[in-house]
Design an enzyme around this catalytic site. Structure first.
Site, PDB file in Angstrom:
ATOM      1  CB  SER A 250      -0.884   0.006   1.242  1.00 40.23           C
ATOM      2  OG  SER A 250      -0.097   0.326   2.371  1.00 40.23           O
ATOM      3  CE  LYS A 251      -1.796   6.727  -2.848  1.00 42.77           C
ATOM      4  NZ  LYS A 251      -3.142   7.266  -2.747  1.00 42.77           N
ATOM      5  NE  ARG A 252      -0.255   1.266   6.278  1.00 40.63           N
ATOM      6  CZ  ARG A 252      -1.492   1.003   5.884  1.00 40.63           C
ATOM      7  NH1 ARG A 252      -2.339   1.981   5.726  1.00 40.63           N
ATOM      8  NH2 ARG A 252      -1.873  -0.241   5.642  1.00 40.63           N
ATOM      9  CG  ASP A 253       4.156  -1.278   2.017  1.00 41.92           C
ATOM     10  OD1 ASP A 253       4.698  -1.575   3.084  1.00 41.92           O
ATOM     11  OD2 ASP A 253       3.062  -1.729   1.648  1.00 41.92           O
ATOM     12  N   GLY A 254       5.635   3.164   0.845  1.00 39.10           N
ATOM     13  CA  GLY A 254       6.516   4.079   0.113  1.00 39.10           C
ATOM     14  C   GLY A 254       6.165   4.097  -1.358  1.00 39.10           C
TER      15      GLY A 254
END
Ligand code: GLU
Length: 483
Positions: A250-254
Site C-alpha cells: 500500500s501507499k504506506r510502503d513508500g
C-alpha cells in the site's frame, strides 16, 4: 472466438504498481491468444475521479509499453447505457426502488450489530406496493435502485487462477445498490458493479482478468450477467502484491506509483519484466525477457494463487541487467536527465565525443539510473578534492616522479586516445623509473581521479584527456607532494 480482455482502472490515483501488473497480465494474455486488449477508464465516481489521474494512467501505460487496441473508453460518457440497463432490470422485476433514509439504514445496522450479525440490507423495500411508494415519494424521499440478490443461491465459477471458487449469495450483503439516490422516479448515478457488467457485455469481453480483491464483486456481477441474459466471461483473479511483511502493498510502503519507479531509475523494460514475474513463473524458469517473448509463453496455469512478495533486490538485479546491456547511445539518453538534475555542465552536441565513452564506461556498474551521478562525478569538474587515501598514495616513494613523467608525456604529445595508449605509457614510465607497474597505476589513479576507488583508470584517463582535465589534475597532485 476472439479473446477480448480489458483493463479498467479507476482514475482515483496515479497508476499503481498493482494496476500496472494487472495491465501486464491482460496484455500478455491478449497477445498470447492473438486477441484484443481494451482500455476503459472507470470514472463514474465524480468525487474521487480526476482528469490528472487519467492522464497519469494513460501516460504510465504507454511508458510501460502496454499498448491497447481499443479505447480508452470513459464510463462517464456512457451513463445513458447504464441507465437503460437499470431500467431493464426495473422493468423485468430484477430491481426496485428503495426509499430508506440514511438514519433508517443506520438504525438497521445498529440492530444487526447488537445481535452480533454481519451488516446487510434486509431487503425491506423489496415488495413495496404502489401506494407505499407513492407515499414515500410524497414525503419527498429519494430512492436508490437495488438489484435483488437471492440469498439461497450459491455462485460458483472456475477461476483461471484459483480453480473452482464458491460464494454464498447470502454473504453479499443483501440486495445491492446499482444506482445512487434520486428523486421523482429518476435513475440516479449508476454504480460500479452495474457499469462494469454492462460494459463487459457491450464490449464483448471474453476474459475478466483483475486483482483478487474483486472476488466478491465477481459473485455479484455473475448475478447481473444472469439478469441480463448474457453469457459469462471467464474470470482470472490475480494474486495481490505483498510487502516484505506479507501484507498487501500500500501507499504506506513508500513507492507504489509507476512514475515513482521511473524516477528511481528503473527502465520500463526492467519494470515490466519484473512485474511479469510477480505471480507468474515462466515454464523455462527464465528471468530476463522482453514482453513479446513472455507473451509467447504466458498462461494462467502458471500464475500463483498465493500473494506475490515485492522484492526490491530482484527488481534491482533485473534493472542492472537491462542497463548493462544498453547500447551507449540509449544509455546516454536515459542518463542525461539525471546528470542535468545534478547540475553537471555539458553540451550534448559538442561533448558527445566524451559523453558517449563516459556512458559506456559507467554503464556496467549501474543498478539504477541515478547511480550514474556518483559514478560520473569524476568527469565533470576540472579539479577534484583528494581523498586521504589518494593523498597517502601521492606520498609514496617514487610517486611524484611517476606523475611528473605523465605530465612530460602529455607535453610531448604522446597519444592518449585509447586505453591501450594509456597502458603503453604506464609500462614505459614503470620501465624508465624502475618502479613496479602497480605503483604507477595506483599513483596515476590517485592523481587523476583523486580517489583510490572508481571506474577503470585507462578508460577514465582517455576521457579526461579528451576533456583537457588531465594536466591540471596531475599538477594539482604534484602540488600535494611538494606541499
Ligand atoms: N475499476 C476497478 C478498479 O480500478 C477495476 C474493475 C475491474 O477490473 O473489473 O479496481
Amino acid at each position: 472466438m476472439t479473446v477480448r480482455v480489458r483493463l479498467a482502472p479507476s482514475p482515483t490515483g496515479n497508476l499503481h504498481i498493482g494496476t500496472a501488473r494487472t495491465a501486464v497480465f491482460n496484455w500478455l494474455f491478449a497477445r498470447h491468444e492473438g486477441g484484443q486488449f481494451i482500455l476503459r477508464i472507470e470514472d463514474t465516481d465524480e468525487e474521487r475521479s480526476r482528469p490528472e489521474y487519467t492522464e497519469n494512467i494513460l501516460t504510465g501505460l504507454k511508458w510501460l509499453g502496454m499498448t491497447w487496441d481499443e479505447g480508452p473508453f470513459f464510463q462517464s460518457q456512457r451513463l445513458d447505457l447504464y441507465r437503460e440497463a437499470i431500467q431493464k432490470l426495473l422493468d423485468q422485476g430484477s430491481a426496485y426502488r428503495a426509499y430508506d433514509t440514511p438514519e433508517e439504514l443506520e438504525a438497521m445496522r445498529e440492530a444487526q450489530k447488537a445481535k452480533g450479525q454481519a451488516p446487510r440490507y434486509d431487503n425491506r423495500h423489496r415488495n413495496l406496493t404502489d401506494e407505499q411508494q407513492a407515499a414515500f415519494e410524497a414525503e419527498g424521499r429519494t430512492a436508490v435502485i437495488r438489484f435483488k440478490i437471492d440469498d439461497d443461491r450459491t455462485l460458483t465459477w472456475n477461476d483461471m487462477v484459483r480453480g473452482p471458487v464458491t460464494w454464498k449469495a447470502s454473504d453479499l450483503g443483501g440486495d445491492m445498490v446499482v444506482a445512487r439516490a434520486s428523486a421523482g422516479g429518476q435513475i440516479g448515478q449508476p454504480l460500479y458493479n452495474l457499469a462494469v457488467v454492462v460494459d463487459d457485455i457491450d464490449m464483448n469481453i471474453t476474459h475478466v482478468i483483475r486483482g483478487e480483491d474483486h472476488i466478491a464483486n465477481t459473485a455479484k456481477q455473475i448475478l447481473l450477467y444472469e439478469a441480463f441474459g448474457a453469457t459469462l466471461p471467464a474470470f482470472a483473479h490475480t494474486p495481490l502484491i505483498l510487502n516484505q511483511a506479507g501484507q498487501k502493498l500500500s501507499k504506506r510502503d513508500g513507492v507504489t506509483s509507476i512514475f515513482e519507479f521511473q524516477k528511481l531509475g528503473f527502465t520500463a523494460e526492467a519494470l515490466t519484466n519484473y512485474m511479469t514475474l510477480l505471480g507468474w513463473s515462466p515454464p523455462d524458469a527464465e528471468e530476463l525477457f522482453t514482453l513479446p517473448h513472455a507473451a509467447e509463453k504466458f498462461g494462467f496455469d502458471r500464475v500463483n494463487k498465493a500473494g506475490a512478495k515485492f522484492d526490491w533486490d530482484k527488481l534491482d538485479w533485473i534493472n542492472s541487467q537491462y542497463l548493462h546491456a544498453l547500447p551507449p547511445e540509449t544509455l546516454l539518453e536515459a542518463i542525461l536527465p539525471y546528470w542535468q538534475e545534478a547540475g553537471y555542465a555539458f553540451d550534448l552536441e559538442s561533448d558527445r565525443n566524451w559523453l558517449l565513452p563516459l556512458a559506456a564506461l559507467i554503464g556496467p556498474s549501474l543498478t539504477r539510473l541515478p547511480d550514474s551521478v556518483a559514478q560520473a562525478h569524476f568527469f565533470f569538474s576540472e579539479i577534484l578534492p583528494y581523498s586521504s587515501d589518494a593523498k597517502a598514495q601521492m606520498q609514496q616513494p617514487g610517486a611524484a616522479e611517476v606523475v611528473q613523467a605523465a605530465v612530460d608525456a602529455i607535453a610531448s604529445e604522446t597519444s592518449l586516445s585509447s586505453p591501450a595508449d594509456v597502458k603503453a605509457l604506464a609500462d614505459q614510465v614503470a620501465k624508465a623509473q624502475g618502479v613496479k607497474k602497480g605503483l604507477v597505476m595506483k599513483t596515476l589513479r590517485a592523481a587523476l581521479m583523486g580517489d583510490m576507488q572508481g571506474p577503470d583508470l585507462a578508460e577514465s584517463w582517455v576521457i579526461l584527456h579528451q576533456r583537457g582535465f588531465d594536466v591540471a589534475r596531475l599538477k594539482a597532485a604534484l602540488g600535494l607532494v611538494e606541499g
